[in-house]
Design an enzyme around this catalytic site. Structure first.
Site, mmCIF file in Angstrom:
data_model
loop_
_atom_site.group_PDB
_atom_site.id
_atom_site.type_symbol
_atom_site.label_atom_id
_atom_site.label_comp_id
_atom_site.label_asym_id
_atom_site.label_seq_id
_atom_site.Cartn_x
_atom_site.Cartn_y
_atom_site.Cartn_z
ATOM 1 N N HIS A 169 -10.908 -6.836 -36.520
ATOM 2 C CA HIS A 169 -10.353 -7.720 -37.912
ATOM 3 C C HIS A 169 -11.540 -8.034 -38.518
ATOM 4 O O HIS A 169 -12.456 -8.712 -38.283
ATOM 5 C CB HIS A 169 -9.829 -8.951 -37.369
ATOM 6 C CG HIS A 169 -9.035 -9.888 -38.388
ATOM 7 N ND1 HIS A 169 -9.340 -9.527 -39.851
ATOM 8 C CD2 HIS A 169 -8.142 -10.852 -38.114
ATOM 9 C CE1 HIS A 169 -8.384 -10.275 -40.431
ATOM 10 N NE2 HIS A 169 -7.801 -10.986 -39.538
ATOM 11 N N HIS A 172 -10.294 -11.037 -44.058
ATOM 12 C CA HIS A 172 -9.942 -12.748 -44.478
ATOM 13 C C HIS A 172 -11.136 -13.596 -44.137
ATOM 14 O O HIS A 172 -10.992 -14.752 -43.662
ATOM 15 C CB HIS A 172 -8.674 -12.956 -43.262
ATOM 16 C CG HIS A 172 -7.533 -12.154 -43.567
ATOM 17 N ND1 HIS A 172 -6.548 -12.218 -42.760
ATOM 18 C CD2 HIS A 172 -7.236 -11.502 -44.674
ATOM 19 C CE1 HIS A 172 -5.557 -11.267 -43.201
ATOM 20 N NE2 HIS A 172 -5.974 -11.038 -44.186
ATOM 21 N N TYR A 174 -13.339 -13.778 -41.751
ATOM 22 C CA TYR A 174 -13.634 -13.775 -40.423
ATOM 23 C C TYR A 174 -15.145 -13.363 -40.201
ATOM 24 O O TYR A 174 -15.634 -12.666 -41.043
ATOM 25 C CB TYR A 174 -12.662 -13.369 -39.172
ATOM 26 C CG TYR A 174 -11.421 -14.250 -39.312
ATOM 27 C CD1 TYR A 174 -11.348 -15.609 -39.346
ATOM 28 C CD2 TYR A 174 -10.258 -13.659 -39.615
ATOM 29 C CE1 TYR A 174 -10.151 -16.363 -39.601
ATOM 30 C CE2 TYR A 174 -9.269 -14.415 -39.847
ATOM 31 C CZ TYR A 174 -9.009 -15.531 -39.653
ATOM 32 O OH TYR A 174 -8.034 -16.434 -39.569
#
Length: 646
Positions: A169, A172, A174
């Protein structure tokens, strides 16, 4: 319609997938407190696999227990003890010919100290997120190197468990996205500076996974095509990142957008149309040769097919569409598109998770509760159940009763089904509510439910039916406050406006109450050429609204010139004016107005229910008739009451 592209087999690396439907990562809080895959989580994912999904990507999975706790009940891949339950999860998905990836994540600065034992949150650099409000500390070089190892170990655990691949990931906002972004990475060591330096953390993770798990173990990387934050990642830089990842041997790019500071571009409110950000994936697909997954607010199978036909993407990520209807894929493949229960983009799901509760869906009461509510018993034996009220609670109750082989008779006083949801579909950009209502009506037709429109049954009519039970889902009535002048001809309710009983054009209008219904009605009135003011007693506009939804509509209201007055109380309505009081200062003001629209809530009517209870053996009260609430509460009320009827 045949969806040849949607249901064509596809490949990610060496992994073959039966179709192009991907369930992207969505937080659920369904893991056990230990971080293991719980039975509830396994049942939740298995239902989506059985429903026709080609690839499932799990929720954010923890690799670091010191600084990387993203949610309290979060899937964990930081230790070998998690392998057995992950293996059980993989087997559950595989038996339906679907595949599963584990998404590995670290929240970085988009976190709260309370989730990591009160310690200071961490980031590439000490740059605070305005959405969080906590200053992070900068990770040391040695800490970053250690985190690389933790991501690699998480992938190793996934492989041991028989998981088909992993997704890193990097989107977003992060931790990995924070390293990639020039806005949040101000480092001067090897992990900062140029794009090459900012990519180093991600590149070392990918290289470590490929070395440890083998070149054939699929690795997807989720990146932002655009952060939609000034100074953040742009599409141009995202394309350069993707090209470098392709050279490293990444097998797939999953294109998303946004950070917590632009959260409405990650999980979009109802106003965002299907495909609004499809240009990001289209540009990515032109740049790289490896497959591209895109999450483009896809709700309808024909739209998904169009994206694939146009070459915008290789795989379509459905996201919330699979919360609303886990059978989305099967229904589309079998030509049963009209039966698909459509996601309405209300953000109820993410709001529940962000409040540390398990995932829920406004239009599907079984989400996360698949074990609690297996397929209902079909033991109704044709017994008649009268359902009074054709709003969401009544429609859902009638549907479940029919599936259980009861014989529901659904009464609706208006000439259309839908109740407050149908009225709520009338303001601008609310068409997704109609999609949902259309699917509900279709299901009632398929189940041959006796629907009686424009009929408000009397006690005598209900007696003639001799029902086994009566479900009262007749909604609630608007609250009319005891204020001088409130009964005048220049005063009406939001129900009057949205139903068309009151037509107001080119007037000066004051809307009393700034809940979402009041704000949406204000937008509706503004589009009718009215000059609109919204009055709210509480210190802020939309006091009970979920912030992303509130930001979305308030932005549009301000563009339309709607005046928003918080800490203001309606004192009196006069001919041509209203008297307002500032509740903070006590100051009185008079404002010219042609019409006043009340939106200060609803109250259930108890009289009819009390009458019924005196003469009927079983009376159940549902939805707003029991307790005013949102669509999710109404659907849950209708579903559960019908499910447990004995």
């Amino acid at each position: 319609m045949k969806y040849e592209k949607l249901f064509a087999a596809g490949r990610i690396g060496r992994l073959e997938l039966r179709n192009r439907i991907v369930m992207p990562a969505m937080g659920t809080s369904l893991a056990a407190a230990s971080g293991e895959a719980s039975d509830e989580m396994i049942a939740y994912y298995e239902e989506r696999a059985a429903g026709g999904c080609g690839l499932i990507i799990t929720e954010i999975t923890r690799v670091d227990n010191e600084t990387g706790v993203g949610t309290p009940n979060q899937l964990n891949a930081s230790d070998l003890l998690y392998v057995p339950r992950l293996e059980k999860l993989a087997r559950a998905v595989h038996r339906h010919d679907s595949r599963i990836f584990l998404q590995l994540q670290h929240p970085g600065r988009q976190n709260h100290g309370r989730l990591i034992g009160g310690k200071q949150i961490v980031a590439p650099s000490a740059v605070m997120s305005s959405a969080i409000g906590e200053m992070p500390r900068e990770l040391t070089t040695e800490e970053v190197e250690a985190l690389v190892g933790k991501f690699v170990f998480g992938a190793y655990i996934a492989q041991l468990a028989g998981i088909d691949g992993v997704e890193i990931h990097g989107a977003h906002g992060y931790l990995i996205g924070q390293f990639l972004s020039p806005l949040t990475n101000l480092r001067t060591d090897k992990y900062g500076g140029s794009l090459e330096g900012r990519m180093r953390f991600l590149c070392e993770i990918v290289q470590g996974i490929k070395k440890t798990c083998g070149a054939g173990f699929p690795v997807s990387v989720r990146i932002d095509g655009d952060e939609f934050v000034p100074g953040g990642i742009t599409l141009e830089e995202a394309l350069l990142t993707a090209l470098q990842l392709e050279k490293l041997g990444v097998d797939c790019i999953n294109v998303s957008a946004g950070t917590y500071e632009s959260s409405n571009t990650i999980i979009e409110p109802i106003s965002y149309p299907q495909g609004w950000k499809k240009h990001l994936a289209a540009a990515m697909k032109q740049a790289v040769q490896i497959p591209v997954i895109a999450c483009d607010v896809i709700r309808k199978p024909d739209f998904a097919e169009c994206l694939l036909e146009e070459g915008n993407t290789d795989f379509v990520a459905l996201g919330r569409a699979l919360l609303a209807d886990p059978q989305w894929g099967n229904k589309a493949a079998e030509g049963r598109e009209a039966e698909i229960r459509t996601c309405i983009s209300c953000l109820y799901c993410i709001q529940e998770v962000m409040e540390c509760k398990v995932i829920k869906c406004a239009v599907n009461a079984r989400v996360g509760r698949e074990l609690e509510f297996p397929e209902p018993q079909q033991n109704g034996d044709g017994r008649v159940v009268a359902v009074v009220g054709g709003g969401p609670a009544g429609m859902e109750a009638a549907r479940v009763l029919a599936e259980r082989k009861f014989k529901p008779v659904l009464f609706e006083a208006r000439d259309v089904l839908g109740g407050s949801v149908e009225l709520g579909s009338r303001p601008p950009l609310k068409e997704k509510l109609n999609w949902f209502l259309d699917s509900m009506e279709h299901q009632l037709e398929q189940l041959h439910v006796d629907v009686r429109l424009s009929e408000k049954p009397t006690l005598e009519q209900l007696r003639e039916l001799d029902p086994y039970a009566v479900f009262v889902a007749a909604g609630a009535q608007p609250i009319i406050p005891a204020i001088p002048g409130v009964t005048g001809d220049n005063v009406c309710t939001v129900v009057d406006v949205l139903s068309g009983a009151a037509v107001i054009r080119d007037k000066r209008v004051v809307v009393i109450g700034s809940g979402m219904t009041g704000l949406e009605t204000a937008e509706y009135l503004a589009e009718q050429g009215n000059q609109v003011t919204v009055v709210e007693m509480q210190p802020r506009i939309g006091p009970d609204a979920y912030l992303p939804n509130l930001i979305d509509i308030v932005t549009r209201l301000k563009k339309n010139g709607v005046q928003l007055l918080a800490s203001t109380k309606l004192v009196e309505v006069r001919e041509g004016t209203v008297v307002l009081e500032n509740v903070s200062t006590g100051d009185i003001s008079v404002q010219d107005t042609d019409a006043v629209v009340l939106s200060i809530g609803v109250s259930p009517e108890r009289g009819f229910v009390n009458e019924l209870k005196r003469v009927m053996p079983q009376v159940k009260v549902l939805g707003d008739a029991a307790k005013p609430g949102r669509i999710g509460q109404a659907i849950q009320s209708g579903f559960e009451t019908a499910y447990v009827l004995k």
